[in-house]
Structures are given as structure tokens and as C-alpha cells.
Design an enzyme around this catalytic site. Sequence first.
Site, PDB file in Angstrom:
ATOM      1  N   HIS A  58       0.841  -1.203   0.000  1.00 33.90           N
ATOM      2  CA  HIS A  58       0.000   0.000   0.000  1.00 33.90           C
ATOM      3  C   HIS A  58       0.869   1.243   0.000  1.00 33.90           C
ATOM      4  O   HIS A  58       2.081   1.153   0.084  1.00 33.90           O
ATOM      5  CB  HIS A  58      -1.012  -0.015   1.142  1.00 33.90           C
ATOM      6  N   HIS A  60       1.396   3.975   1.927  1.00 34.63           N
ATOM      7  CA  HIS A  60       1.919   4.780   3.039  1.00 34.63           C
ATOM      8  C   HIS A  60       3.442   4.920   2.969  1.00 34.63           C
ATOM      9  O   HIS A  60       4.143   3.992   2.577  1.00 34.63           O
ATOM     10  CB  HIS A  60       1.499   4.166   4.378  1.00 34.63           C
ATOM     11  N   ASP A  62       5.734   4.798   5.126  1.00 40.36           N
ATOM     12  CA  ASP A  62       6.575   3.825   5.826  1.00 40.36           C
ATOM     13  C   ASP A  62       6.544   2.460   5.133  1.00 40.36           C
ATOM     14  O   ASP A  62       6.975   1.447   5.703  1.00 40.36           O
ATOM     15  CB  ASP A  62       6.165   3.703   7.308  1.00 40.36           C
ATOM     16  N   HIS A  63       6.052   2.438   3.873  1.00 42.64           N
ATOM     17  CA  HIS A  63       6.054   1.202   3.071  1.00 42.64           C
ATOM     18  C   HIS A  63       6.662   1.421   1.686  1.00 42.64           C
ATOM     19  O   HIS A  63       7.157   0.475   1.077  1.00 42.64           O
ATOM     20  CB  HIS A  63       4.622   0.640   2.950  1.00 42.64           C
ATOM     21  N   HIS A 116      -7.522  -0.718   5.638  1.00 51.27           N
ATOM     22  CA  HIS A 116      -6.497   0.203   6.162  1.00 51.27           C
ATOM     23  C   HIS A 116      -6.322   1.352   5.168  1.00 51.27           C
ATOM     24  O   HIS A 116      -6.349   2.527   5.544  1.00 51.27           O
ATOM     25  CB  HIS A 116      -5.206  -0.572   6.378  1.00 51.27           C
ATOM     26  N   ASP A 135      -0.142  -3.693   6.295  1.00 47.32           N
ATOM     27  CA  ASP A 135      -0.808  -3.211   7.504  1.00 47.32           C
ATOM     28  C   ASP A 135      -2.280  -3.651   7.558  1.00 47.32           C
ATOM     29  O   ASP A 135      -3.073  -3.046   8.272  1.00 47.32           O
ATOM     30  CB  ASP A 135      -0.764  -1.675   7.577  1.00 47.32           C
ATOM     31  N   HIS A 173       4.760  -4.445  10.937  1.00 44.13           N
ATOM     32  CA  HIS A 173       5.079  -3.719  12.173  1.00 44.13           C
ATOM     33  C   HIS A 173       5.192  -4.663  13.360  1.00 44.13           C
ATOM     34  O   HIS A 173       4.513  -5.688  13.418  1.00 44.13           O
ATOM     35  CB  HIS A 173       3.998  -2.675  12.500  1.00 44.13           C
TER      36      HIS A 173
HETATM   37 FE    FE Z   1       2.704   0.940   8.190  1.00 41.75          FE
HETATM   38 ZN    ZN Z   2       0.027   1.720   6.511  1.00 40.09          ZN
END
Ligand code: FE
Ligand code: ZN
Length: 258
Positions: A58, A60, A62-63, A116, A135, A173
Site C-alpha cells: 500500500h 503509506h 513507511d512502506h 487500512h 498493515d 510492524h
Molecule cells: Fe505501516
Molecule cells: Zn500503513
Amino acid sequence: MSTTLDIVRIPVLSDNYVWLMREPQSGAVGVIDPAVAAPVLAEAEKRRWKITHVLNTHHHGDHVGGNLEIKQATGCTIVGPRQDRARIPGIDIEVDDGDRYRFGEAEAEVFFVPGHTSGHIAFAFREQQALFCGDTLFALGCGRMFEGTPQQFWTSLSRLRALPDDMRVYCAHEYTQSNARFALTVERDNKLLVERSAAIDTARAKGEATVPSLLGEEKATNPFLRADVPAVQAAVGMAGGDPIAVFAEVRHRKDVFR
Ligand code: FE
Ligand code: ZN
């Protein structure tokens, strides 16, 4: 032809896991959800693995934060969700629900799992028993519902739940210990959950990772996969309730849990 995947966990930022995987017959090397580039490039270099692919679940930061730098350094191909192509930096190959994505000699089934985010996907390597779910599903938890509805999220989680018990859940995570604290507020009488929580505390006290977990243990202990289980429904005061409404209630309780 059957093959294997060698999978390496790379902890980055405060609690993210980036997964580096190699399919030995072809030498294909994939990175799942690189939050950042430098530690991923360093780990691959150390192993003399040449990164050929980035796989994104996805959009985001942090990905996907390491996408372009890894592509620039390695010339790799970036694979991501068709329904989110505009938000995946450097995307080359778009995949969608039901696609069979070939990675070297291995093959992943692609699941569209909104909830999400609106475009989230998961990669399920059935033969290698590896589920990369970003996530959407966490050990004892699920992602926050930023862009989806309870109906979408429950449907997505139900589809992942239908995969075999021996799938390993490679989520993105290390949230397991706080997820366990919350799960116990829902199902304090679930013996398997009580035992699992104790094991998680022990592992974390030693600084050990709790991911991947097994999908079978998630089915037995993760409250977000259990909105249709009578004990969970009763615990949130919704005996016999619609699983979507029960899921929404559990998700809400987690959102305000401290
Ligand atoms: Fe994340
Ligand atoms: Zn995420």
C-alpha cells in the site's frame, strides 16, 4: 516445480519490518514495503543478493519511502496495487485481486484487501506458506481503518482468514505486545490468547521479534479475525450480532485503547 523462499527480516524506523526475500532457483530477490532504502541495500549487499523487485502492499510512506532510491541503485522492477498506482512511487507492474504474480519460480496469489487503505493488497505465496499482508493484518491486530469501511475491512480479513493455518504472517510492524494487551481486554478467558500473550512478553523482554506469526494462531487469538465468534460478540455486548458491526466495535475500542 516447487521452490522455496529465503526470507530475512530487516527492522527499520521505530517499529517497521521490511522483508527481503530470495527465490533460490532464479536468484530473484524481492523487497516487501521498503520504508527506507539504506538498511535494505546494506543487507542485500552483505548477502551478495541482487535486488530485482520491490513489492508494495500500500501507499503509506513507511512502506514505499525507499522505492525510488532502491530502484535507482539496483534497476529493480516495482510491483504494486493497480487500484493505487498513482500513489506508488516508481510502479512498473500493477497487480490486482486474483492475479497470479510470478516471482522467480515462485508464485503469489494477489488479494485486494481494502480497509487500512483503499488500495491495499496482500501477496500470498501458498506453496511457500508466506503471506505478506502489510498493515491489513498484524500479529494480534489489524491496521487502523484510515480509508475503508468496516464492511470492506471485515471482508478483507475474512478472505485472509480463509488461507491455511500454516501460512506465516509477515506483517509490517512490531505491534504485537500492545495488541496483546488490547486483545486480552476483549477475550480474557481465551486460554490460547493468555498463553500467547505470556510468550510475547517473554520474547519482547529478550528483544526478540514476534513476527512472523502463524495464521492458525491468529485465527484462534486475534480479535479482529473473530468478530463472528460468540465469545467475542458477547464480550463486546453484541451477542448474536452482525460480524461487520462487531468488527467495527472492536476496531473502535482499539482506536481509543490506551
Ligand atoms: Fe505501516
Ligand atoms: Zn500503513
